[in-house]
Design a protein around this motif. Structure first.
Motif, PDB file in Angstrom:
ATOM      1  N   SER A  84     -51.184 -21.290 -16.628  1.00 29.68           N
ATOM      2  CA  SER A  84     -52.321 -22.150 -16.943  1.00 29.68           C
ATOM      3  C   SER A  84     -53.600 -21.556 -16.356  1.00 29.68           C
ATOM      4  N   ALA A  85     -54.734 -22.091 -16.777  1.00 30.16           N
ATOM      5  CA  ALA A  85     -56.032 -21.583 -16.306  1.00 30.16           C
ATOM      6  C   ALA A  85     -56.228 -21.822 -14.816  1.00 30.16           C
ATOM      7  N   THR A  86     -55.558 -22.848 -14.272  1.00 23.75           N
ATOM      8  CA  THR A  86     -55.727 -23.185 -12.855  1.00 23.75           C
ATOM      9  C   THR A  86     -54.595 -22.650 -11.986  1.00 23.75           C
ATOM     10  N   ALA A  87     -53.846 -21.667 -12.472  1.00 23.84           N
ATOM     11  CA  ALA A  87     -52.686 -21.160 -11.738  1.00 23.84           C
ATOM     12  C   ALA A  87     -53.061 -20.546 -10.395  1.00 23.84           C
ATOM     13  N   GLU A  88     -54.213 -19.928 -10.309  1.00 25.53           N
ATOM     14  CA  GLU A  88     -54.638 -19.289  -9.060  1.00 25.53           C
ATOM     15  C   GLU A  88     -55.070 -20.310  -8.012  1.00 25.53           C
ATOM     16  N   THR A  89     -55.727 -21.387  -8.447  1.00 19.29           N
ATOM     17  CA  THR A  89     -56.277 -22.360  -7.496  1.00 19.29           C
ATOM     18  C   THR A  89     -55.355 -23.547  -7.263  1.00 19.29           C
ATOM     19  N   ALA A  90     -54.845 -24.132  -8.332  1.00 21.79           N
ATOM     20  CA  ALA A  90     -53.972 -25.304  -8.228  1.00 21.79           C
ATOM     21  C   ALA A  90     -52.724 -25.068  -9.062  1.00 21.79           C
ATOM     22  N   SER A  91     -51.767 -24.385  -8.490  1.00 17.38           N
ATOM     23  CA  SER A  91     -50.546 -24.003  -9.190  1.00 17.38           C
ATOM     24  C   SER A  91     -49.661 -25.226  -9.451  1.00 17.38           C
ATOM     25  N   THR A  92     -49.150 -25.343 -10.675  1.00 20.32           N
ATOM     26  CA  THR A  92     -48.245 -26.434 -11.027  1.00 20.32           C
ATOM     27  C   THR A  92     -46.805 -25.937 -10.943  1.00 20.32           C
ATOM     28  N   GLN A  93     -45.835 -26.858 -11.062  1.00 18.61           N
ATOM     29  CA  GLN A  93     -44.433 -26.455 -11.061  1.00 18.61           C
ATOM     30  C   GLN A  93     -44.152 -25.475 -12.188  1.00 18.61           C
ATOM     31  N   ARG A  94     -44.749 -25.745 -13.328  1.00 17.00           N
ATOM     32  CA  ARG A  94     -44.555 -24.885 -14.496  1.00 17.00           C
ATOM     33  C   ARG A  94     -45.065 -23.471 -14.194  1.00 17.00           C
ATOM     34  N   ASP A  95     -46.233 -23.361 -13.565  1.00 14.43           N
ATOM     35  CA  ASP A  95     -46.779 -22.054 -13.193  1.00 14.43           C
ATOM     36  C   ASP A  95     -45.859 -21.339 -12.202  1.00 14.43           C
ATOM     37  N   ARG A  96     -45.341 -22.090 -11.229  1.00 14.71           N
ATOM     38  CA  ARG A  96     -44.445 -21.489 -10.238  1.00 14.71           C
ATOM     39  C   ARG A  96     -43.158 -20.987 -10.899  1.00 14.71           C
ATOM     40  N   HIS A  97     -42.648 -21.738 -11.888  1.00 19.41           N
ATOM     41  CA  HIS A  97     -41.459 -21.290 -12.617  1.00 19.41           C
ATOM     42  C   HIS A  97     -41.745 -19.985 -13.360  1.00 19.41           C
ATOM     43  N   ILE A  98     -42.887 -19.914 -14.016  1.00 21.01           N
ATOM     44  CA  ILE A  98     -43.258 -18.714 -14.769  1.00 21.01           C
ATOM     45  C   ILE A  98     -43.398 -17.517 -13.828  1.00 21.01           C
ATOM     46  N   GLN A  99     -44.017 -17.728 -12.657  1.00 19.91           N
ATOM     47  CA  GLN A  99     -44.176 -16.653 -11.686  1.00 19.91           C
ATOM     48  C   GLN A  99     -42.823 -16.192 -11.132  1.00 19.91           C
ATOM     49  N   THR A 100     -41.913 -17.145 -10.888  1.00 29.14           N
ATOM     50  CA  THR A 100     -40.579 -16.796 -10.385  1.00 29.14           C
ATOM     51  C   THR A 100     -39.813 -15.976 -11.416  1.00 29.14           C
ATOM     52  N   ILE A 101     -39.935 -16.342 -12.692  1.00 27.69           N
ATOM     53  CA  ILE A 101     -39.269 -15.574 -13.749  1.00 27.69           C
ATOM     54  C   ILE A 101     -39.852 -14.169 -13.822  1.00 27.69           C
ATOM     55  N   ALA A 102     -41.165 -14.052 -13.683  1.00 28.31           N
ATOM     56  CA  ALA A 102     -41.803 -12.734 -13.725  1.00 28.31           C
ATOM     57  C   ALA A 102     -41.329 -11.847 -12.569  1.00 28.31           C
ATOM     58  N   GLU A 103     -41.079 -12.453 -11.403  1.00 28.98           N
ATOM     59  CA  GLU A 103     -40.667 -11.681 -10.228  1.00 28.98           C
ATOM     60  C   GLU A 103     -39.164 -11.408 -10.214  1.00 28.98           C
ATOM     61  N   ASN A 104     -38.353 -12.420 -10.546  1.00 26.65           N
ATOM     62  CA  ASN A 104     -36.902 -12.326 -10.358  1.00 26.65           C
ATOM     63  C   ASN A 104     -36.094 -12.298 -11.647  1.00 26.65           C
ATOM     64  N   ARG A 105     -36.769 -12.236 -12.781  1.00 23.78           N
ATOM     65  CA  ARG A 105     -36.125 -12.305 -14.089  1.00 23.78           C
ATOM     66  C   ARG A 105     -35.530 -13.708 -14.285  1.00 23.78           C
ATOM     67  N   HIS A 106     -34.984 -13.940 -15.448  1.00 26.29           N
ATOM     68  CA  HIS A 106     -34.545 -15.286 -15.812  1.00 26.29           C
ATOM     69  C   HIS A 106     -33.324 -15.747 -14.996  1.00 26.29           C
ATOM     70  N   LEU A 107     -32.367 -14.857 -14.767  1.00 22.77           N
ATOM     71  CA  LEU A 107     -31.176 -15.240 -13.998  1.00 22.77           C
ATOM     72  C   LEU A 107     -31.520 -15.584 -12.553  1.00 22.77           C
ATOM     73  N   GLY A 108     -32.458 -14.869 -11.965  1.00 22.87           N
ATOM     74  CA  GLY A 108     -32.898 -15.180 -10.602  1.00 22.87           C
ATOM     75  C   GLY A 108     -33.546 -16.551 -10.531  1.00 22.87           C
ATOM     76  N   TRP A 109     -34.347 -16.891 -11.551  1.00 22.09           N
ATOM     77  CA  TRP A 109     -34.972 -18.216 -11.605  1.00 22.09           C
ATOM     78  C   TRP A 109     -33.904 -19.293 -11.728  1.00 22.09           C
ATOM     79  N   GLN A 110     -32.887 -19.063 -12.583  1.00 19.84           N
ATOM     80  CA  GLN A 110     -31.834 -20.050 -12.769  1.00 19.84           C
ATOM     81  C   GLN A 110     -31.104 -20.349 -11.468  1.00 19.84           C
ATOM     82  N   LYS A 111     -30.823 -19.314 -10.690  1.00 20.04           N
ATOM     83  CA  LYS A 111     -30.158 -19.515  -9.400  1.00 20.04           C
ATOM     84  C   LYS A 111     -31.070 -20.242  -8.418  1.00 20.04           C
ATOM     85  N   ALA A 112     -32.357 -19.904  -8.431  1.00 21.07           N
ATOM     86  CA  ALA A 112     -33.308 -20.487  -7.479  1.00 21.07           C
ATOM     87  C   ALA A 112     -33.513 -21.983  -7.694  1.00 21.07           C
TER      88      ALA A 112
END
Length: 166
Positions: A84-112
């Motif tokens: 989202s446009a506010t990901a840098e300042t006010a991160s939402t759960q959805r933004d955090r999920h997207i960032q986790t997938i970018a860092e750990n791939r989809h399987l890493g996100w599923q485990k987390a």
């Protein structure tokens, strides 16, 4: 004219009735428009929401955040999703999920986030539909609740018979 007969037809817009709410939704709206009403019916505090990918958009996140701000949203983001446009300042759960997938791939996100619990829920619903029925036989909501409780009892008994003791 022959060309008029073979011209592409516009997609039909059908209305569907959500049996839980008795509300009509169009095909374009889908059931995501009714998430808030479903959450309002829960007499208990909501701690986790784990729907399928159809519900991965902002309207669902907002509906859950309004009713249960501390609830964990475990929705697999769609493939082409962006922050989202506010990901840098006010991160939402959805933004955090997207960032986790970018860092750990989809399987890493599923485990987390414990996404594997969703498959257990799906298997329980598959068992219910296979053993009992895909629809209720009762017509009123109180008798449907009784029917569902009895069906769950039957499934628990039959599952208990077939499960090994370990």
């Amino acid at each position: 004219m022959l060309s008029d007969l073979h011209a592409p037809q516009p997609r039909r817009s059908r209305k569907r009735r959500n049996p839980r709410l008795g509300k009509l939704t169009t095909t374009e709206e889908g059931n995501t428009a009714l998430v808030g009403l479903l959450l309002d019916q829960s007499p208990h505090e909501i701690s986790t929401v784990t729907p399928d990918g159809e519900y991965g958009g902002d309207p669902v996140y907002q509906a859950v955040a309004e009713r249960a701000p501390d609830a964990a949203m475990v929705i697999s983001p769609r493939a082409m999703v962006v922050l989202s446009a506010t990901a840098e300042t006010a991160s939402t759960q959805r933004d955090r999920h997207i960032q986790t997938i970018a860092e750990n791939r989809h399987l890493g996100w599923q485990k987390a986030v414990g996404y594997g619990k969703r498959s257990l829920i799906e298997m329980a619903m598959l068992r219910y539909k296979a053993l009992i029925s895909r629809s209720f036989h009762s017509r009123t909501l109180p008798t449907q609740k009784t029917e569902a409780k009895l069906a769950c009892k039957v499934i628990n008994i039959t599952t208990g018979i077939g499960m090994p003791v370990s």
